[in-house]
Scaffold this motif. Structure first.
Motif, PDB file in Angstrom:
ATOM      1  N   THR A  21       0.815  -1.214   0.000  1.00  0.00           N
ATOM      2  CA  THR A  21       0.000   0.000   0.000  1.00  0.00           C
ATOM      3  C   THR A  21       0.847   1.262   0.000  1.00  0.00           C
ATOM      4  O   THR A  21       0.491   2.270  -0.600  1.00  0.00           O
ATOM      5  CB  THR A  21      -0.941   0.021   1.224  1.00  0.00           C
ATOM      6  N   LEU A  22       1.985   1.214   0.677  1.00  0.00           N
ATOM      7  CA  LEU A  22       2.849   2.401   0.710  1.00  0.00           C
ATOM      8  C   LEU A  22       3.932   2.349  -0.367  1.00  0.00           C
ATOM      9  O   LEU A  22       4.317   3.379  -0.914  1.00  0.00           O
ATOM     10  CB  LEU A  22       3.481   2.570   2.099  1.00  0.00           C
ATOM     11  N   ALA A  23       4.414   1.132  -0.699  1.00  0.00           N
ATOM     12  CA  ALA A  23       5.484   1.018  -1.693  1.00  0.00           C
ATOM     13  C   ALA A  23       4.988   1.354  -3.092  1.00  0.00           C
ATOM     14  O   ALA A  23       5.723   1.965  -3.886  1.00  0.00           O
ATOM     15  CB  ALA A  23       6.065  -0.397  -1.674  1.00  0.00           C
ATOM     16  N   GLY A  24       3.751   0.968  -3.417  1.00  0.00           N
ATOM     17  CA  GLY A  24       3.208   1.237  -4.755  1.00  0.00           C
ATOM     18  C   GLY A  24       3.176   2.711  -5.099  1.00  0.00           C
ATOM     19  O   GLY A  24       3.803   3.145  -6.083  1.00  0.00           O
ATOM     20  N   PRO A  25       2.479   3.537  -4.318  1.00  0.00           N
ATOM     21  CA  PRO A  25       2.479   4.978  -4.589  1.00  0.00           C
ATOM     22  C   PRO A  25       3.869   5.602  -4.550  1.00  0.00           C
ATOM     23  O   PRO A  25       4.189   6.469  -5.370  1.00  0.00           O
ATOM     24  CB  PRO A  25       1.590   5.543  -3.467  1.00  0.00           C
ATOM     25  N   ALA A  26       4.711   5.156  -3.614  1.00  0.00           N
ATOM     26  CA  ALA A  26       6.068   5.705  -3.526  1.00  0.00           C
ATOM     27  C   ALA A  26       6.831   5.454  -4.821  1.00  0.00           C
ATOM     28  O   ALA A  26       7.539   6.346  -5.332  1.00  0.00           O
ATOM     29  CB  ALA A  26       6.813   5.094  -2.341  1.00  0.00           C
ATOM     30  N   ASP A  27       6.689   4.251  -5.383  1.00  0.00           N
ATOM     31  CA  ASP A  27       7.381   3.932  -6.635  1.00  0.00           C
ATOM     32  C   ASP A  27       6.818   4.719  -7.814  1.00  0.00           C
ATOM     33  O   ASP A  27       7.564   5.144  -8.702  1.00  0.00           O
ATOM     34  CB  ASP A  27       7.291   2.431  -6.923  1.00  0.00           C
ATOM     35  N   VAL A  28       5.502   4.923  -7.839  1.00  0.00           N
ATOM     36  CA  VAL A  28       4.893   5.697  -8.929  1.00  0.00           C
ATOM     37  C   VAL A  28       5.483   7.107  -8.966  1.00  0.00           C
ATOM     38  O   VAL A  28       5.950   7.585 -10.008  1.00  0.00           O
ATOM     39  CB  VAL A  28       3.363   5.763  -8.779  1.00  0.00           C
ATOM     40  N   PHE A  29       5.483   7.789  -7.826  1.00  0.00           N
ATOM     41  CA  PHE A  29       6.006   9.160  -7.783  1.00  0.00           C
ATOM     42  C   PHE A  29       7.521   9.195  -8.015  1.00  0.00           C
ATOM     43  O   PHE A  29       8.030  10.110  -8.668  1.00  0.00           O
ATOM     44  CB  PHE A  29       5.654   9.820  -6.448  1.00  0.00           C
ATOM     45  N   SER A  30       8.232   8.198  -7.509  1.00  0.00           N
ATOM     46  CA  SER A  30       9.690   8.175  -7.672  1.00  0.00           C
ATOM     47  C   SER A  30      10.088   7.951  -9.124  1.00  0.00           C
ATOM     48  O   SER A  30      11.010   8.607  -9.633  1.00  0.00           O
ATOM     49  CB  SER A  30      10.295   7.078  -6.789  1.00  0.00           C
ATOM     50  N   PHE A  31       9.407   7.038  -9.811  1.00  0.00           N
ATOM     51  CA  PHE A  31       9.695   6.815 -11.225  1.00  0.00           C
ATOM     52  C   PHE A  31       9.362   8.064 -12.041  1.00  0.00           C
ATOM     53  O   PHE A  31      10.090   8.429 -12.966  1.00  0.00           O
ATOM     54  CB  PHE A  31       8.904   5.617 -11.760  1.00  0.00           C
ATOM     55  N   ALA A  32       8.253   8.713 -11.711  1.00  0.00           N
ATOM     56  CA  ALA A  32       7.879   9.942 -12.424  1.00  0.00           C
ATOM     57  C   ALA A  32       8.965  10.994 -12.245  1.00  0.00           C
ATOM     58  O   ALA A  32       9.344  11.694 -13.198  1.00  0.00           O
ATOM     59  CB  ALA A  32       6.542  10.462 -11.904  1.00  0.00           C
TER      60      ALA A  32
END
Length: 333
Positions: A21-32
């Protein structure tokens, strides 16, 4: 859209959070962020992602047999927050939970957008941020949220909902759907699509939460009447079953049966029977090689056209699409 200052995304890790739940959004913003910097030669800062604890303790026990040491606590952040995303919900068990609610209500007016993922919707609700707004949560907690906060317009069909500057997302991976939508909102479809491809997920996932939830919540199946009636219904599902026949199986008059059935299940007998037919059809679609026509007949849904109409009404998806989406990966024809 290039900017010289990064957007601070604070993902607030509440007690009992799940790792995905926390890793998914973190990766989305980090890749962006990485893609924006790469295409601008380092001039566009994109996002800065910070994992922050909602409590005064940075060492957190997650709900995944894992521990996380957050970079900071929300109380230590002294910069302008662009996006605040709450993950998890077991805040009430913490002795300093009141401090977080005070921090949230005080800072909320200064934050561009605020989101709650999965059951974190309950935290936003308690903080008063969802008053008279549309919101979603995990489909299993739909009734709980509506009962506790009747002023909220709860809808657990979408994967996420935006109402003003408040966003809510459904189940665990819905946080990724929401994060991608935020990236698209900030920097356009191209960047969001590239992030989705990098993570091997849909930019806009087909379907909705209805396809994952059961149409017959478990508490309704403890009805004494249903315990008695359900085996017979399953055996005769392919037949044209009347209320009178159901009542006869329970040694009751049709009128009294309908009254007691509605009281115990919150459904009329006809509505329950239709939902049961759809649930059994879902099971066949997921786990058998039967044709759609055969499934329609076995479940008493008439023909293929009729079954499609019923599926669209209850699940907003056709039987064929449902099968291709949910059929077990181990099944072979």
């Amino acid at each position: 859209m290039a900017t010289n200052t990064s957007k601070l995304v604070v993902i607030v890790v509440l007690p009992g959070s799940r790792l995905l739940t926390l890793a998914g959004p973190a990766d989305v913003f980090s890749f962006a962020q990485q893609m924006l910097e790469a295409e601008s030669g380092g001039h566009s800062k994109g996002y800065e992602v910070v994992l922050a604890s909602a409590t005064n303790k940075k060492d957190l026990q997650l709900n995944s047999s894992a521990r996380l040491v957050a970079a900071t606590t929300v109380h230590e952040i002294d910069r302008k927050i662009d996006t605040l995303m709450l993950i998890g919900a077991r805040l009430e068990e913490q002795p300093d939970s009141d401090q977080f609610y005070h921090w949230l209500t005080t800072h909320a007016p200064k934050i561009r957008r605020i989101a709650g993922v999965c059951v974190a919707t309950f935290v936003l609700a308690k903080a008063g941020l969802l008053h008279n707004r549309r919101a979603t949560t995990h489909w299993e907690r739909n009734d709980d949220l509506q009962r506790q906060y009747p002023d909220i317009m709860v809808d657990t069909t979408p994967f996420f909902i935006k109402d003003g500057n408040i966003y809510t997302a459904g189940g665990v991976t819905s946080g990724m759907d929401l994060s991608l939508a935020m990236v698209e909102e900030d920097y356009g479809r191209d960047i969001a699509l590239r992030v989705a491809r990098k993570l091997v997920i849909h930019l806009k996932r087909p379907g909705n939460q209805k396809q994952f939830g059961g149409l017959l919540p478990g508490y309704e199946l403890v009805s004494p009447l249903l315990v008695q009636l359900r085996p017979w219904l399953l055996e005769h599902l392919h037949e044209n079953i009347s209320v009178e026949e159901m009542a006869a199986q329970c040694n009751m008059s049709a009128r009294n049966f309908a009254r007691v059935f509605l009281k115990e299940t919150t459904f009329t007998p006809a509505k329950f029977l239709e939902k049961l037919r759809v649930e059994m059809a879902r099971n066949y679609l997921e786990n058998s090689a039967l044709s759609l026509e055969e499934i329609a007949v076995r479940c008493g849904l008439g023909g293929l056209v009729s079954m499609r109409r019923v599926f669209l009404r209850h699940l907003e998806i056709s039987p064929g699409t449902y099968r291709s989406t949910f059929r077990t990966a181990l099944h072979t024809d």
